[in-house]
Design a protein around this motif. Sequence first.
Motif, PDB file in Angstrom:
ATOM      1  N   ASP A 163     -19.833 -24.292  34.362  1.00 21.81           N
ATOM      2  CA  ASP A 163     -19.231 -23.337  33.447  1.00 21.81           C
ATOM      3  C   ASP A 163     -18.336 -22.392  34.226  1.00 21.81           C
ATOM      4  N   TRP A 302     -18.881 -21.570  27.243  1.00 23.71           N
ATOM      5  CA  TRP A 302     -19.639 -22.313  26.234  1.00 23.71           C
ATOM      6  C   TRP A 302     -19.816 -21.579  24.903  1.00 23.71           C
ATOM      7  N   HIS A 380     -19.803 -27.207  26.945  1.00 19.13           N
ATOM      8  CA  HIS A 380     -19.828 -26.848  28.359  1.00 19.13           C
ATOM      9  C   HIS A 380     -18.782 -27.638  29.144  1.00 19.13           C
TER      10      HIS A 380
END
Length: 464
Positions: A163, A302, A380
Motif C-alpha cells: 500500500d 485502499w 489494495h
Amino acid sequence: MAPDPPHRLVPDRRSFLRFTAGAAALLPLTALAGCTGGGRDPQVLRIAFQQFGSGTIKQEWITTAAEEFSAENPELTVELVPIVASENDYFTKNELLMSSPRTSPDLVYEDSFILLSDVGAGYLQPITDLVETFAHWDDIAEASKEAVTGEDAGIYGVPITTDTRAIWFHKEVFAEAGLPEDWQPGSWADILEAARTIRDSGSEATPFFMFAGTPQGEKASMQGFEMLLYGTAEEGWLYDKESEKWIIGSSGFIDSLAFLKTLFEEELTLPLGQHLDPNISESIYTSLLPEKKLGMLIDGSWISQNWTETAPRPWPEWPDVVGLADMPTQDGGGAGTVTLAGGWGLSIPQHVTDRDIAFRFLEKLVSTETLINYAIADNHITVREDVAADERYLSYSPAVEYFTDLLETAYYRPALPAYPEVSSAIQEAMEAVMTGSTPEAAAAAYDATVTDIVGEDNVQEATA
C-alpha cells in the motif's frame, strides 16, 4: 517461549468457520480452546486473519480458496479463524493463539511490521525451502521480499499486498473555501494554510485529519507520524541502517510533533475524544468524508473499498468528488514528496500441524487469479508483477495507477523485532502532545523509552 494460554480462549466477537469439501458450518467458540497438542488432526487446516469491523473481504477471499481447496482435497478441512479486533488487539490475540500447540493456526495473516517481532518471539518458522519451488516467488517485488526476510536470512512469509499513502481531499469542501480542485501542497505550511482557509470559510467540515494516539495503533505511527517524519531533512529518521542503531535526539521528530500540536491548538482537526476513538476510521469512511464533513485526510491507497456498491456505505460519486495529493516534505526539499509503504502476507507458525499441507493451501490463496480478485475486492496495491500486468487490476479503481506509481519512491518501516515497541512509543509521544505536553518533552520521553527498549549501545543522536 511464551507460556501456554488458558485452556478456554474466547476473544471478543470472534467466530470460526469450517469448510469441508466446500461446505461451510459454524464452529462453537470453544472449538480451538478444547484442542490438545497431541490430539490435533493434521487433516484440519486453520487460518487466522484480521477482520476489520463489519467487513468480510478477507473472509470472502479465503472462503473461495478454501472451497476450491477442499473440493480438490476432500480428505482435508479448512477452518477459518477471523479475529475481529483493533490493529494492536489483533496482533496480541494472534500471538496468543500461536503460542500454544493446542490453539495455533496453521497459517496466519501477518503485517510486515510485526512479522520479525513474531519471528524473534519464536511464533513463526522459516519457509525458505518451500518458497524455492513457489512458482510466483520471482514475481514478488524485491522490497517486499526483504520485509519477510529475517536477520538470519531466512524467509518467514509470502508477501501478498502492499500500500501507499497520500492526502485524500473533498473537492466540494475545497471549492466552497476557495481552494483549487487540483490542489497540491508543496510543504507542511501549505497544508496548514489550506486547513485554516477551510476553518475560516464557515464550512461545517473539519479541515484536516491524521491518525494519532495509542488507540489508533500502527495507523497512527505509519499513516500519521511517519508521513511527517520521513519528510524532514535529517537522515535515518527512525533507524540508521549503516550503523544499525536507532535514532534519538531528532529535531525532525520534534517538528513532526509540533505539526500535530498545531492541528489541535488551532482547531484544525477533530476533537480529542474522536481521535482517541479506536473506531474513528469507520466514521470517517462511512459518514465524515462522504457527507462533506471532512476536508483532508492522510490515508492509504485502499480506503475507497468502503464506497463500493457492496460496501456498508456506497459512494459511487467519489471518483468525481475526491481529489488526491502527494504528501509534501516539510519544506518541499529532498524528493519533494513522501509516502510510506507496508503490506501483509501469509506465514506458517511454529506449531503448524503439517507445514507441507499448509503451504499447499497458501499457494491456492495466492494464485494469480485469486489475487487479482482479492486486489479488486480489497482495493489494495499488489506486490506481484503477474497481477499488476493484468488489465482487470489496472482498471479496477480510478486511483490504482496513482497509488501504484507512488511505490517507486516509497519508504518502508524498519523491519526489525524492536519496531513494534518503537511504534508504540511513537503513539505515546503523539498522544502526549495531543493531551497537553510540549513536543520537546514528548520527544525526550520517546528518546528515553527507545533507549530502554534497545539499550544505550543501540541508539545514536540524529544528524542533519
